[in-house]
Design an enzyme around this catalytic site. Structure first.
Site, mmCIF file in Angstrom:
data_model
loop_
_atom_site.group_PDB
_atom_site.id
_atom_site.type_symbol
_atom_site.label_atom_id
_atom_site.label_comp_id
_atom_site.label_asym_id
_atom_site.label_seq_id
_atom_site.Cartn_x
_atom_site.Cartn_y
_atom_site.Cartn_z
ATOM 1 C CG ASP A 285 -1.777 1.187 1.342
ATOM 2 O OD1 ASP A 285 -2.601 1.366 0.442
ATOM 3 O OD2 ASP A 285 -1.631 1.965 2.308
ATOM 4 C CD GLU A 327 -2.275 2.328 -3.518
ATOM 5 O OE1 GLU A 327 -3.079 3.180 -3.933
ATOM 6 O OE2 GLU A 327 -1.643 2.485 -2.460
HETATM 7 C C1 GLC Z 1 -3.881 3.619 -0.515
HETATM 8 C C2 GLC Z 1 -5.264 3.018 -0.392
HETATM 9 C C3 GLC Z 1 -6.204 4.069 0.088
HETATM 10 C C4 GLC Z 1 -5.736 4.579 1.424
HETATM 11 C C5 GLC Z 1 -4.274 5.033 1.369
HETATM 12 C C6 GLC Z 1 -3.702 5.197 2.732
HETATM 13 O O1 GLC Z 1 -3.821 4.595 -1.470
HETATM 14 O O2 GLC Z 1 -5.664 2.475 -1.622
HETATM 15 O O3 GLC Z 1 -7.520 3.574 0.169
HETATM 16 O O4 GLC Z 1 -6.538 5.651 1.809
HETATM 17 O O5 GLC Z 1 -3.453 4.089 0.718
HETATM 18 O O6 GLC Z 1 -3.412 3.956 3.316
#
Ligand code: GLC
Length: 648
Positions: A285, A327
C-alpha cells in the site's frame, strides 16, 4: 567488500544451518537463491543505509530472518515455491482473472468468503484480493488502512487460522490470495506508536517527530495534499508531547520512518509472516511514499525503490512463491520503475496497478475519442520481462484524473481543462453527461477534483434507469462491458471489482455509518447484493447480461495465448478516432487484434488494419455481438462495441 564477496561470506555463514534445518534439497535451494539475490540485497541496503549502519550486519540479520521464515514454511507452501520457481510467470497466464472485495461487504467474514469461492469460480477467478483484513484501530480506520496489529486478523472478519484455511481452500482451486500490507504507516494505536508516545527511544525512532513547524513547513512547500478536504496537511500536532508527527494520510495514520533500518526489519518480519500464512500476493500500500526528501513531493524517491528491491530480494529468498504488487498511483513515467524497469534492472515488484489505462478508458468514454488513450498507452515502456500489470476499471479508491500534460497536448487538449472536464463529466455536472458520480477531495487551492462512483453508475446506469428508456440502459451496460473488454485484453491481470459483475450502482446510504460519513469513497464500496446476484441466471436481467458478458470475456481470454499478461502490446492508429485498436502477440501464438469503439454510434475501421498488425484473413475470437461484421471494406462495431480477431 564487493556485493558478490559479501554474498559469498553470507552463504558460507548460513550454509550448515540451511542444509541441516531445511534438509539437503530445500537447503540447497535456499543457498542457490541467496547466491542469486544476495548482490541485489546488499546493493539496495547499502544505497539506503550504508551511511548510517553496518550493512554487513544488517544483511546478515535479514538473511537469517529469511532462513527462519523458510524453516517454518508449511509443506504445501514449499510445494508452491517449487512449482512457481519452475514457472515464474504463472500469474501472467491467460487464465488468471482477478476479483477484489472487502471480506465483510462481500460475504460477512473470511469463512463467508470461503463459502463463496464457487461463485468466484463461475467468473473464472484465480486471484482474489481481499481488502485490508488485519486488525485496524477502532472507529474510523480508512477502510482498514490504519493497522493496529499486523499479526492479527480484524476480529470481525475472523482469525489468522481462518485466513490460513481460506488460503488453503483457494489454493485447492488454483486460486491465489492477495492481501494488503500497509507499510508506509501504522495506526497511532499500534503498540509501536504507543511506545513512541510514551517516550521509548527505540520506537520514537520508528516515526518522524518534529519539535516545531520549521521542518514540516519546509516539507510542505513541495508536498501535495492527499486528502486536502478531510485531512489537510501532512503533519499532525500531538497535544501529549507538544510535537508534530508525519501523517501523510489521516491524523491517525502515522508514517513510519524507513530511514531507520529497524523499521525495514520489522516490516520485513510482517511480510514474511503473512507469506507463511499462505498469502500469495502482497499489495504494498502507498509504496511511493516510503522515503521523504525535502524539496520534493516525497514520492517515488530512489530510496523507496531500493527498499522495495530489498524486500523483493529477501522475500524471494524465504518464500519464492510470493508476489509483490505495488500500489503506486503515479504518473506514467514514474510507474514502470516499480516493476524494476529502471536503469538498474534490479527486480522490484512483480505487479503494479495500471492506473493509466484506467483513467484513459474513462476519458475515452466521456469524449467518445480514443486518441488520448492511444497516444499515452502507445508511448509507454513495456513492463519488464517476468512482471505484469493489474488492469482495472474501478477499485475502492477515487479516480484521480492523472492525465499527462504532454499526452494531452499531443492530441490537442489543454491538460488542466481536460482534467476539469473529466471531473465535471463524471460528477454529472457536465451538461448531457450520462454519469452520476460525486467529487472527491476537491482542492480549492489547485482546482483539482477526483471522482467517486461505481462502474455502472459512472457508465450511466442510474441516469438510464431514471430516464426509463431501454436504449439508454443498453448503452450503459454496453459501456460497462466495453471497459472490461479492454481490461481483459490490453495486457495484465484483469481485476473485477466486487459488484461490477452485476452492475451494482452507487450505495446511496454510504454515509449512514458514522465512521464513513466524511469519506465518499464509500459510495462505491457497497455491500454485495446477493439477491441481485441471484438474478445472474435470469435471462435478460441487467445482472445476467453483465455477468454473462464477463464470463465470456474470461472464456475468450483463456482460449487465447496472445492475451497472456506478458504478451506484447502495440497500439495502432485506426482511421476512426473513436476506436482504440491494439495488437497483442505472444511468440507461441498468433497475434490478436483488439478493437474497442467508444461511441454512441456504430464505428468501423479499414479492413486492411488487421494485416498491418500481422493478422491475415481475420477470424473472430470474441466480440460484443459474437460475430465479425465486415462489409464495404470495413470492420464494423456497434455502438460501444468491441471485437477481437486473429489469423485462422
Ligand atoms: C492507498 C489506499 C487508500 C488509502 C491510502 C492510505 O492509497 O488504496 O484507500 O486511503 O493508501 O493507506
Amino acid at each position: 567488500m564487493t556485493a558478490a564477496a559479501t554474498t559469498r561470506a553470507l552463504r558460507e555463514g548460513l550454509r550448515d544451518a540451511a542444509l541441516e534445518r531445511l534438509g539437503p534439497l530445500d537447503g540447497a535451494g535456499f543457498l542457490a537463491r541467496l547466491e542469486r539475490v544476495g548482490p541485489d540485497l546488499v546493493e539496495a541496503l547499502t544505497a539506503v543505509y550504508g551511511d548510517r549502519t553496518d550493512v554487513h550486519a544488517l544483511v546478515s540479520a535479514v538473511s537469517t530472518d529469511a532462513l527462519e521464515a523458510a524453516c517454518t514454511r508449511a509443506l504445501p507452501l514449499r510445494r508452491l515455491d517449487r512449482e512457481r520457481e519452475v514457472d515464474p510467470t504463472w500469474f501472467l497466464s491467460e487464465d488468471v482473472v482477478g476479483y477484489v472485495a472487502y471480506a465483510d461487504r462481500f460475504a460477512g467474514d473470511l469463512r463467508g468468503v470461503a463459502e463463496r469461492l464457487d461463485y468466484l469460480g463461475e467468473l473464472g477467478v484465480r486471484y482474489l484480493h481481499l481488502m485490508p483484513l488485519l486488525e485496524p484501530r477502532a472507529g474510523e480506520n480508512d477502510g482498514g488502512y490504519a493497522v493496529a496489529d499486523y499479526d492479527a486478523v480484524d476480529p470481525r472478519l475472523g482469525t489468522m487460522h481462518d485466513l490460513e484455511s481460506l488460503a488453503g481452500a483457494a489454493h485447492e482451486r488454483g486460486m491465489a490470495l492477495c492481501v494488503d500490507l500497509v507499510l508506509n504507516h501504522t495506526a497511532r494505536e499500534h503498540p509501536w506508536a504507543q511506545a513512541a508516545l510514551a517516550g521509548d527511544p527505540t520506537y520514537r525512532a520508528y516515526y518522524r517527530f518534529f519539535p516545531d513547524r520549521s521542518e514540516p513547513d519546509a516539507f510542505e512547500r513541495t508536498l501535495p495534499e492527499v486528502f486536502p478536504d478531510m485531512a489537510p496537511g501532512s503533519f499532525t500536532y500531538l497535544d501529549a508531547t507538544g510535537e508534530w508527527v508525519w501523517t501523510t494520510f489521516h491524523e491517525f495514520q502515522w508514517d513510519l520512518d524507513w530511514s531507520n533500518p529497524e523499521v525495514f526489519r520489522a516490516m520485513l518480519g510482517v511480510l514474511l509472516r503473512l507469506a507463511n500464512r499462505g498469502v500469495d500476493v502482497v499489495r504494498l500500500d502507498a509504496a511511493p511514499f516510503l522515503w521523504k526528501r525535502v524539496g520534493t513531493d516525497c514520492q517515488n524517491q530512489p530510496e523507496a525503490h531500493r527498499l522495495l528491491q530489498a524486500l523483493r530480494a529477501v522475500s524471494s529468498l524465504a518464500a519464492p512463491a510470493l508476489l509483490l504488487k505495488a500500489e503506486a498511483i503515479v504518473g506514467p513515467d514514474q510507474l514502470v520503475p516499480y516493476l524494476g524497469g529502471h536503469d538498474l534492472q534490479r527486480p522490484e515488484c512483480h505487479l503494479a496497478y495500471d492506473n493509466q489505462l484506467m483513467v484513459l478508458l474513462w476519458s475515452a468514454l466521456a469524449t467518445r475519442d480514443a486518441r488520448l488513450a492511444a497516444q499515452a498507452m502507445g508511448r509507454r515502456t513495456a513492463a519488464p520481462t517476468g512482471t505484469g500489470w493489474v488492469t482495472y476499471v474501478r477499485c475502492h479508491d477515487d479516480i484521480g484524473w492523472a492525465i499527462g500534460d504532454e499526452d494531452a497536448r499531443a492530441v490537442g487538449l489543454e491538460p488542466f481543462s481536460h482534467r476539469q472536464f473529466l471531473a465535471a463529466f463524471y460528477s454529472g455536472r457536465y451538461p448531457g453527461s450520462f454519469a452520476s458520480g460525486v467529487d472527491f477531495q476537491r482542492n480549492p487551492a489547485t482546482g483539482d477534483a477526483r471522482t467517486s462512483g461505481t462502474t455502472a453508475s459512472l457508465a450511466g446506469l442510474d441516469v438510464a434507469l431514471r430516464s426509463g428508456t431501454s436504449v439508454e440502459v443498453d448503452a450503459a451496460l454496453d459501456r460497462v462491458v466495453l471497459l472490461y473488454s479492454v481490461v481483459y485484453a490490453f495486457g495484465g491481470i484483469p481485476l473485477l471489482y466486487m459488484g461490477d459483475e452485476i452492475a451494482m450502482r452507487n450505495d446511496e446510504r454510504w454515509a449512514d455509518e458514522p465512521e464513513h460519513a466524511d469519506d465518499n469513497r464509500w459510495l462505491h464500496r457497497p455491500r454485495m447484493d446477493w439477491d441481485a446476484a441471484a438474478r445472474r441466471s435470469a435471462r435478460g436481467s441487467v445482472e445476467c447480461r453483465v455477468f454473462t458478458a464477463l464470463q465470456r470475456l474470461g472464456a475468450a481470454r483463456r482460449s487465447t495465448e496472445s492475451l497472456r499478461s506478458d504478451a506484447s502490446v502495440r497500439v495502432l492508429a485506426p482511421d476512426d478516432t473513436r476506436v482504440l485498436a491494439w495488437v497483442r502477440h505472444h511468440p507461441r501464438a498468433r497475434p490478436v487484434l483488439c478493437l474497442a469503439g467508444f461511441s454512441d454510434d456504430a464505428t468501423s475501421v479499414d479492413v486492411g488494419l488487421p494485416a498491418t498488425a500481422g493478422v491475415h484473413d481475420p477470424v473472430l475470437v470474441h466480440s460484443s455481438t459474437e460475430r465479425l461484421d465486415v462489409h464495404d471494406g470495413r470492420i464494423h462495431l456497434p455502438p460501444w462495441g468491441f471485437s477481437w480477431v486473429t489469423s485462422p
